[in-house]
Design an enzyme around this catalytic site. Structure first.
Site, PDB file in Angstrom:
ATOM      1  N   ASP A  14      48.690  24.802  38.911  1.00  0.00           N
ATOM      2  CA  ASP A  14      47.475  24.502  39.678  1.00  0.00           C
ATOM      3  C   ASP A  14      47.623  23.247  40.534  1.00  0.00           C
ATOM      4  OD1 ASP A  14      46.217  26.652  38.283  1.00  0.00           O
ATOM      5  OD2 ASP A  14      46.006  25.302  36.577  1.00  0.00           O
ATOM      6  N   LYS A  17      49.903  24.898  45.074  1.00  0.00           N
ATOM      7  CA  LYS A  17      51.102  25.465  45.736  1.00  0.00           C
ATOM      8  C   LYS A  17      50.729  26.529  46.767  1.00  0.00           C
ATOM      9  CE  LYS A  17      52.746  26.668  41.733  1.00  0.00           C
ATOM     10  NZ  LYS A  17      51.842  25.984  40.812  1.00  0.00           N
ATOM     11  N   ASN A  39      49.760  35.971  35.624  1.00  0.00           N
ATOM     12  CA  ASN A  39      49.167  34.746  35.058  1.00  0.00           C
ATOM     13  C   ASN A  39      48.947  33.704  36.156  1.00  0.00           C
ATOM     14  OD1 ASN A  39      51.946  34.524  35.350  1.00  0.00           O
ATOM     15  ND2 ASN A  39      52.276  33.357  33.480  1.00  0.00           N
ATOM     16  N   GLY A  41      47.711  32.220  39.849  1.00  0.00           N
ATOM     17  CA  GLY A  41      46.566  32.450  40.714  1.00  0.00           C
ATOM     18  C   GLY A  41      46.637  31.461  41.853  1.00  0.00           C
ATOM     19  N   HIS A  42      47.203  31.891  42.968  1.00  0.00           N
ATOM     20  CA  HIS A  42      47.358  30.983  44.110  1.00  0.00           C
ATOM     21  C   HIS A  42      46.156  31.137  45.040  1.00  0.00           C
ATOM     22  CE1 HIS A  42      51.960  30.721  43.347  1.00  0.00           C
ATOM     23  NE2 HIS A  42      51.238  30.047  42.484  1.00  0.00           N
ATOM     24  N   GLN A 225      53.242  28.737  38.375  1.00  0.00           N
ATOM     25  CA  GLN A 225      53.037  27.801  37.263  1.00  0.00           C
ATOM     26  C   GLN A 225      53.613  26.420  37.641  1.00  0.00           C
ATOM     27  OE1 GLN A 225      54.415  31.132  36.090  1.00  0.00           O
ATOM     28  NE2 GLN A 225      52.261  31.627  36.194  1.00  0.00           N
TER      29      GLN A 225
HETATM   30  P1  IMP Z   1      50.901  32.683  29.674  1.00  0.00           P
HETATM   31  O1  IMP Z   1      51.765  32.367  30.846  1.00  0.00           O
HETATM   32  O2  IMP Z   1      49.751  33.598  30.010  1.00  0.00           O
HETATM   33  O3  IMP Z   1      51.692  33.178  28.496  1.00  0.00           O
HETATM   34  O4  IMP Z   1      50.201  31.315  29.172  1.00  0.00           O
HETATM   35  C1  IMP Z   1      50.950  30.247  28.625  1.00  0.00           C
HETATM   36  C2  IMP Z   1      50.379  28.896  29.072  1.00  0.00           C
HETATM   37  O5  IMP Z   1      50.632  28.715  30.452  1.00  0.00           O
HETATM   38  C3  IMP Z   1      48.874  28.755  28.901  1.00  0.00           C
HETATM   39  O6  IMP Z   1      48.578  27.409  28.576  1.00  0.00           O
HETATM   40  C4  IMP Z   1      48.328  29.071  30.288  1.00  0.00           C
HETATM   41  O7  IMP Z   1      47.063  28.454  30.503  1.00  0.00           O
HETATM   42  C5  IMP Z   1      49.400  28.455  31.143  1.00  0.00           C
HETATM   43  N1  IMP Z   1      49.524  29.073  32.479  1.00  0.00           N
HETATM   44  C6  IMP Z   1      50.113  30.257  32.766  1.00  0.00           C
HETATM   45  N2  IMP Z   1      50.066  30.484  34.093  1.00  0.00           N
HETATM   46  C7  IMP Z   1      49.462  29.435  34.647  1.00  0.00           C
HETATM   47  C8  IMP Z   1      49.156  29.078  36.006  1.00  0.00           C
HETATM   48  O8  IMP Z   1      49.454  29.788  36.971  1.00  0.00           O
HETATM   49  N3  IMP Z   1      48.517  27.886  36.184  1.00  0.00           N
HETATM   50  C9  IMP Z   1      48.217  27.063  35.140  1.00  0.00           C
HETATM   51  N4  IMP Z   1      48.490  27.349  33.864  1.00  0.00           N
HETATM   52  C10 IMP Z   1      49.109  28.522  33.617  1.00  0.00           C
END
Ligand code: IMP
Length: 433
Positions: A14, A17, A39, A41-42, A225
């Site tokens: 977050d 990017k 996972n 979200g841009h 991420q």
């Molecule tokens: P997962 O990637 O869904 O397995 O989540 C693992 C951890 O990464 C959790 O704490 C999520 O909140 C965090 N996470 C995964 N993708 C993002 C992202 O794009 N932005 C921020 N945190 C993320």
């Protein structure tokens, strides 16, 4: 000669990017996602419109850019087809400009069910995942029982693999977790429909990358991420399951020697969604003030995918040094500078103290991370609106001093500064600025 530029987050995701990628996209022939999945979200703002891209590369909003979902991404066809339909509904062209790697792994229903079940079973020790099946899908990939697009688009092969993988995973879902099994026939029928819809986009992207390099194309590699969520170097186990650091090569087939620049994206403060250590977190009035300021600007400090509130805190220089060096950043893009306008005094963590001793590196042990005390340097705030500033020289001197502190910690120059959510609110620094 084309350039290959890698853009990677230096905190817990977050960092903004999507916006930087969108601002740069028109200079690139290809924009490539290389790790993670739905996972991510841009968020991109164009005029009154907000676009949240989860799997489709952020270049899609620029006509003429080829968008590639490369082999390192785990692709949920449900999320991808919904995203494509949503973009088309809003008049965005999604056709031959979107390519999916035949080597990319498919997120299947049991991955999402297992993500849910494991998080529920962990109770208060849950990782706080986005429940998109990311971890279980990468686990199947590493266990060599995953299904790639190459298999999914061949109905007989897909059927054979799906039956085998669900036989074991349904036993785990029902017997270990007491969850519902996945219906094999229904899953097969549903995913065959996705396969049919997505097949025209599926290609050998390794060859595509190789040809693009040969043809001297400009390539932007879009990290998802942040590096502190990296499987190897982040706050394990409170991380995601992909290689945020280093994934640009294994996730695309582009050799490391062909990456020309690495831009690290850093938010001017820190935030984190989900569980896990966060040494400079301000679970107090300061954290609330950051939230308030963002909401005043019409923005939000909530996960784009999950809607969960983000935890906020001061900029962490130990984290920044750790991730800037891991990624070998050659330049920085600093996000959300406008948010700090609300503060008379700003704090930057320059080191940690552990058991009374100075610590300049990020420890692997989580019990150590939980015990560290951030050492802060105070800087004067600028206390004025910077959201209309378009040139580096017009930034208040206090803001430039803050950015100089960021540069010193990261060991790389600031090249871009974002001062608001809009596409045009990006200051590009002239080389001699
Ligand atoms: P997962 O990637 O869904 O397995 O989540 C693992 C951890 O990464 C959790 O704490 C999520 O909140 C965090 N996470 C995964 N993708 C993002 C992202 O794009 N932005 C921020 N945190 C993320």
């Amino acid at each position: 000669m084309g350039q290959t530029v890698l853009l990677v987050g230096l905190q817990w995701g977050d960092e903004g990017k999507g916006k930087v990628i969108d601002a740069l996209s028109e200079r690139f022939d290809l924009v490539v996602r290389f790790q993670g999945g739905a996972n991510a979200g841009h968020t991109i703002h164009i005029g009154q419109e907000e676009f949240i891209l989860r799997l489709v590369p952020s270049g899609i909003l620029h006509p003429g850019t080829l968008c590639v979902i490369a082999n390192g991404v785990v692709v949920d066809p449900v999320a991808l087809t919904a995203e494509m339909a949503g973009l088309r509904q809003r008049g965005v062209d999604v056709g031959e400009n979107l390519v999916i790697s035949d080597r990319a792994h498919v997120v299947l229903p049991h991955h999402k069910a297992l993500d849910e079940a494991r998080e529920a079973a962990r109770g208060k020790d849950r990782l706080g995942t986005t429940r998109n099946g990311i971890g279980p899908c990468y686990a199947d990939k590493a266990s060599r029982c995953g299904i790639r697009f190459a298999e999914m688009i061949e109905p007989d092969v897909f059927h054979e693999r799906l039956v085998a993988v669900l036989e074991i995973n349904n036993r785990i879902l029902t017997q270990v977790y007491g969850a519902e099994p996945v219906d094999v026939d229904a899953a097969y029928d549903e995913y065959c429909r996705y396969a049919e819809e997505l097949k025209p986009h599926v290609q050998d992207t390794v060859m595509l990358m190789r040809q693009a390099l040969r043809d001297g194309k400009n390539i932007l590699l879009e990290g998802a991420q942040g590096s502190m969520l990296d499987l190897n170097f982040g706050t394990y186990p409170y991380v995601t399951s992909s290689e945020v650091v280093g994934g640009a090569t294994v996730g695309t087939g582009i050799p490391p020697t062909r990456i020309d620049r690495v831009i690290g994206v850093v938010k001017s403060y820190c935030s984190r969604v989900g569980t896990g250590p966060f040494p400079t977190e301000q679970d107090n009035e300061i954290g609330k003030a950051i939230h308030r300021t963002i909401e005043m600007h019409g923005g939000r400090e909530r996960g784009s995918v999950t809607g969960r509130p983000r935890r906020c805190g001061w900029l962490d220089g130990v984290v920044l040094r750790h991730t800037a060096e891991l990624n070998g950043v050659t330049g920085l893009a600093v996000g959300m500078l406008d948010v700090l306008s609300a503060f008379e005094t700003l704090k930057v963590c320059t080191a940690y103290k552990l058991d009374g001793r100075g610590l300049h590196s990020f420890p692997a042990s989580l019990t150590a991370v939980e015990r560290v005390e951030p050492v802060y340097e105070e800087l004067e705030g600028w206390c004025c609106d910077v959201s209309d500033v378009t040139r580096w020289e017009e930034l208040p001197p206090q803001a430039r001093r803050y950015l100089a502190a960021v540069e010193e910690l990261a060991g790389a120059p600031v090249e871009f500064v974002s001062v608001g959510p809009e596409r045009k609110q990006v200051i590009e620094r002239e080389p001699d600025g």
